[in-house]
Write a protein that holds these residues in place. Structure first.
Motif, mmCIF file in Angstrom:
data_model
loop_
_atom_site.group_PDB
_atom_site.id
_atom_site.type_symbol
_atom_site.label_atom_id
_atom_site.label_comp_id
_atom_site.label_asym_id
_atom_site.label_seq_id
_atom_site.Cartn_x
_atom_site.Cartn_y
_atom_site.Cartn_z
ATOM 1 N N VAL A 101 -0.798 -0.615 10.064
ATOM 2 C CA VAL A 101 -2.226 -0.759 9.728
ATOM 3 C C VAL A 101 -2.626 0.263 8.668
ATOM 4 N N MET A 102 -2.198 1.510 8.849
ATOM 5 C CA MET A 102 -2.557 2.545 7.882
ATOM 6 C C MET A 102 -1.926 2.272 6.515
ATOM 7 N N SER A 103 -0.691 1.780 6.509
ATOM 8 C CA SER A 103 -0.013 1.470 5.242
ATOM 9 C C SER A 103 -0.720 0.344 4.505
ATOM 10 N N ARG A 104 -1.139 -0.661 5.252
ATOM 11 C CA ARG A 104 -1.864 -1.782 4.633
ATOM 12 C C ARG A 104 -3.216 -1.309 4.093
ATOM 13 N N ASN A 105 -3.904 -0.462 4.863
ATOM 14 C CA ASN A 105 -5.173 0.091 4.378
ATOM 15 C C ASN A 105 -4.968 0.857 3.068
ATOM 16 N N LEU A 106 -3.915 1.676 3.027
ATOM 17 C CA LEU A 106 -3.630 2.479 1.835
ATOM 18 C C LEU A 106 -3.389 1.579 0.622
ATOM 19 N N ALA A 107 -2.591 0.550 0.809
ATOM 20 C CA ALA A 107 -2.299 -0.376 -0.292
ATOM 21 C C ALA A 107 -3.570 -1.079 -0.765
ATOM 22 N N ASN A 108 -4.419 -1.492 0.185
ATOM 23 C CA ASN A 108 -5.663 -2.175 -0.174
ATOM 24 C C ASN A 108 -6.616 -1.245 -0.927
ATOM 25 N N LEU A 109 -6.708 0.004 -0.464
ATOM 26 C CA LEU A 109 -7.598 0.962 -1.119
ATOM 27 C C LEU A 109 -7.195 1.185 -2.575
ATOM 28 N N ARG A 110 -5.906 1.182 -2.833
ATOM 29 C CA ARG A 110 -5.418 1.416 -4.199
ATOM 30 C C ARG A 110 -5.792 0.274 -5.145
ATOM 31 N N GLU A 111 -6.121 -0.878 -4.587
ATOM 32 C CA GLU A 111 -6.525 -2.031 -5.399
ATOM 33 C C GLU A 111 -8.042 -2.126 -5.546
ATOM 34 N N MET A 112 -8.793 -1.343 -4.783
ATOM 35 C CA MET A 112 -10.251 -1.472 -4.762
ATOM 36 C C MET A 112 -10.898 -0.682 -5.898
ATOM 37 N N THR A 113 -12.114 -1.099 -6.258
ATOM 38 C CA THR A 113 -12.853 -0.428 -7.327
ATOM 39 C C THR A 113 -14.274 -0.123 -6.873
ATOM 40 N N ASP A 114 -14.906 0.816 -7.584
ATOM 41 C CA ASP A 114 -16.270 1.216 -7.248
ATOM 42 C C ASP A 114 -17.277 0.214 -7.822
ATOM 43 N N ALA A 115 -18.574 0.548 -7.730
ATOM 44 C CA ALA A 115 -19.613 -0.390 -8.166
ATOM 45 C C ALA A 115 -19.534 -0.673 -9.661
ATOM 46 N N GLY A 116 -18.908 0.234 -10.419
ATOM 47 C CA GLY A 116 -18.746 0.028 -11.852
ATOM 48 C C GLY A 116 -17.403 -0.551 -12.243
ATOM 49 N N GLY A 117 -16.586 -0.933 -11.234
ATOM 50 C CA GLY A 117 -15.285 -1.543 -11.506
ATOM 51 C C GLY A 117 -14.156 -0.563 -11.744
ATOM 52 N N GLN A 118 -14.403 0.739 -11.493
ATOM 53 C CA GLN A 118 -13.370 1.748 -11.718
ATOM 54 C C GLN A 118 -12.579 2.003 -10.429
ATOM 55 N N PRO A 119 -11.265 2.232 -10.529
ATOM 56 C CA PRO A 119 -10.481 2.530 -9.327
ATOM 57 C C PRO A 119 -10.879 3.874 -8.737
ATOM 58 N N PHE A 120 -10.649 3.999 -7.448
ATOM 59 C CA PHE A 120 -10.905 5.261 -6.759
ATOM 60 C C PHE A 120 -9.690 6.184 -6.852
ATOM 61 N N ARG A 121 -9.938 7.462 -6.658
ATOM 62 C CA ARG A 121 -8.848 8.412 -6.435
ATOM 63 C C ARG A 121 -8.557 8.390 -4.931
ATOM 64 N N ILE A 122 -7.326 8.084 -4.566
ATOM 65 C CA ILE A 122 -6.954 7.954 -3.156
ATOM 66 C C ILE A 122 -6.081 9.147 -2.744
ATOM 67 N N VAL A 123 -6.481 9.843 -1.699
ATOM 68 C CA VAL A 123 -5.749 11.007 -1.193
ATOM 69 C C VAL A 123 -5.273 10.700 0.221
ATOM 70 N N GLU A 124 -3.995 10.954 0.479
ATOM 71 C CA GLU A 124 -3.422 10.678 1.804
ATOM 72 C C GLU A 124 -3.638 11.866 2.743
ATOM 73 N N LEU A 125 -4.055 11.563 3.963
ATOM 74 C CA LEU A 125 -4.327 12.565 4.993
ATOM 75 C C LEU A 125 -3.433 12.276 6.195
ATOM 76 N N PRO A 126 -2.649 13.264 6.646
ATOM 77 C CA PRO A 126 -1.778 12.979 7.801
ATOM 78 C C PRO A 126 -2.589 12.736 9.066
ATOM 79 N N LEU A 127 -2.027 11.977 9.963
ATOM 80 C CA LEU A 127 -2.527 11.912 11.336
ATOM 81 C C LEU A 127 -1.845 13.024 12.134
ATOM 82 N N PRO A 128 -2.420 13.431 13.267
ATOM 83 C CA PRO A 128 -1.707 14.391 14.109
ATOM 84 C C PRO A 128 -0.304 13.890 14.434
#
Length: 359
Positions: free
Chosen positions: A250-277
């Motif tokens: 689930v987390m891997s799929r979320n990460l992949a999806n986030l990398r394809e998403m854009t903000d309200a102006g169509g620009q990609p986000f900066r995605i930072v990975e955070l470990p789980l415990p």
């Protein structure tokens, strides 16, 4: 859609009147919280939970005032004893539990020319994540807050929990299908329906959907337990490297999806990975959902849950550079997580500004 807007003469939505939900990092007037009271709900951990709560409230109150709801004489006496000299205002309110992020109001703000802006609130229905626990008292908390503040507000006959929605303050919202689309919340309300609703009520112009959250999260996968905005263009998201862990896919799929998403102006986000415990935590009802993403951002600080886990320090290292000018503080949440949530789940920010009476 059933809308009652107290003190306001017409049927305008918040968006019609220029209101939107500000990002959490915008200046706060205060933080609203509730004091834990029921040992059964905490599976016998109430004393330890209250100790961690006292640390959390005391830390937040160093930076901004805290409004603390207490449900009875015992709770108030306990809280006052642990919080002596702390910048807290107590409110006696009937309560079922402490998850103010979800049962409390969601504040909205409009910024006028040269002014600090008007602050109002939206009162959503709360049904304890689809009827999992008692909720009738907690569902009345937003009305109490509005009355105490004498604030104009919209009462919505729609279930919505603050932990289910992240906003970047620039028109983008993030949520999860696993939570919003359950048939125990708003049967028949579609992704498109939520898009219109959150645009009207909270000023979200673009709503982004992830599939799901953490295993055994009784909120059905709140976004605030996995993926958060840290500024308008930066998203931090939880990752699980162990392919045998149910959270990995689930987390891997979320990460992949986030990398394809854009903000309200169509620009990609900066995605930072955070470990789980790193360590598996077992609670009274199976696996617990500990996470570092459930941090709370306030005036000059960020409080990050810590679990006595090997990844505690690493999580702080990841988050510190994302919050320049804020003190990033790790505090223990090993007892609080027994109830299924952490610091973001038990807080609700009131934005700085002039309380709007609804004129």
């Amino acid at each position: 859609m059933h809308v009652m807007k107290h003190f306001s003469p017409d049927d305008s939505t918040p968006r019609d009147l220029g209101f939107a939900m500000p990002a959490e990092w915008e200046p706060h007037a205060a933080t609203w919280m509730s004091w834990p009271a029921d040992d059964d709900l905490w599976f016998g951990h109430l004393e330890g939970v209250r100790g961690e709560f006292a640390g959390l409230v005391s830390t937040i109150a160093r930076f901004e005032p805290v409004h603390l709801l207490v449900r009875d004489d015992e709770s108030e006496a306990d809280a006052r004893g642990r919080l002596e000299g702390v910048n807290v205002k107590f409110h006696r309110v009937p309560l079922d539990d402490v998850w103010m992020r979800d049962n409390g109001p969601i504040f909205v703000k409009r910024t006028g020319a040269g002014g600090r802006g008007d602050v109002a609130l939206v009162n959503w229905r709360f049904n304890a994540w689809g009827g999992k626990f008692h909720w009738q008292n907690d569902d009345r908390v937003p009305e109490y807050v509005a009355s105490t503040m004498n604030a104009g507000h919209w009462d919505m006959n729609i279930v919505l929990e603050g932990g289910g929605l992240e906003v970047n303050g620039a028109g983008v919202g993030l949520t999860t299908r696993s939570c919003f689309l359950t048939d125990t919340r708003n049967p028949g309300l579609t992704e498109e329906g939520y898009t219109y609703l959150l645009s009207d009520m909270l000023g979200v112009r673009k709503l982004l959907w992830l599939d799901g959250g953490l295993e055994n999260d009784h909120t059905d996968g709140h976004i605030d337990t996995i993926t958060r905005f840290t500024d308008e263009r930066t998203i931090v998201t939880s990752v699980e490297p162990d392919v045998n862990d149910p959270n990995h896919a689930v987390m891997s799929r979320n990460l992949a999806n986030l990398r394809e998403m854009t903000d309200a102006g169509g620009q990609p986000f900066r995605i930072v990975e955070l470990p789980l415990p790193a360590e598996y935590l077992e609670g009274a009802e199976g696996r617990l959902p500990p996470t570092y993403a459930n941090f709370y951002i306030g005036n000059g600080f960020v409080v990050v849950p810590q679990y006595g886990d090997p990844n505690d320090a690493r999580a702080l290292e990841v988050l510190r550079p994302l919050f320049p000018g804020r003190e990033v503080i790790g505090l223990p949440s090993r007892q609080i997580i027994e109830g299924g949530g952490s610091f973001h789940c038990v807080t609700q920010q009131q934005p700085a500004g002039t309380v709007w009476k609804g004129e």
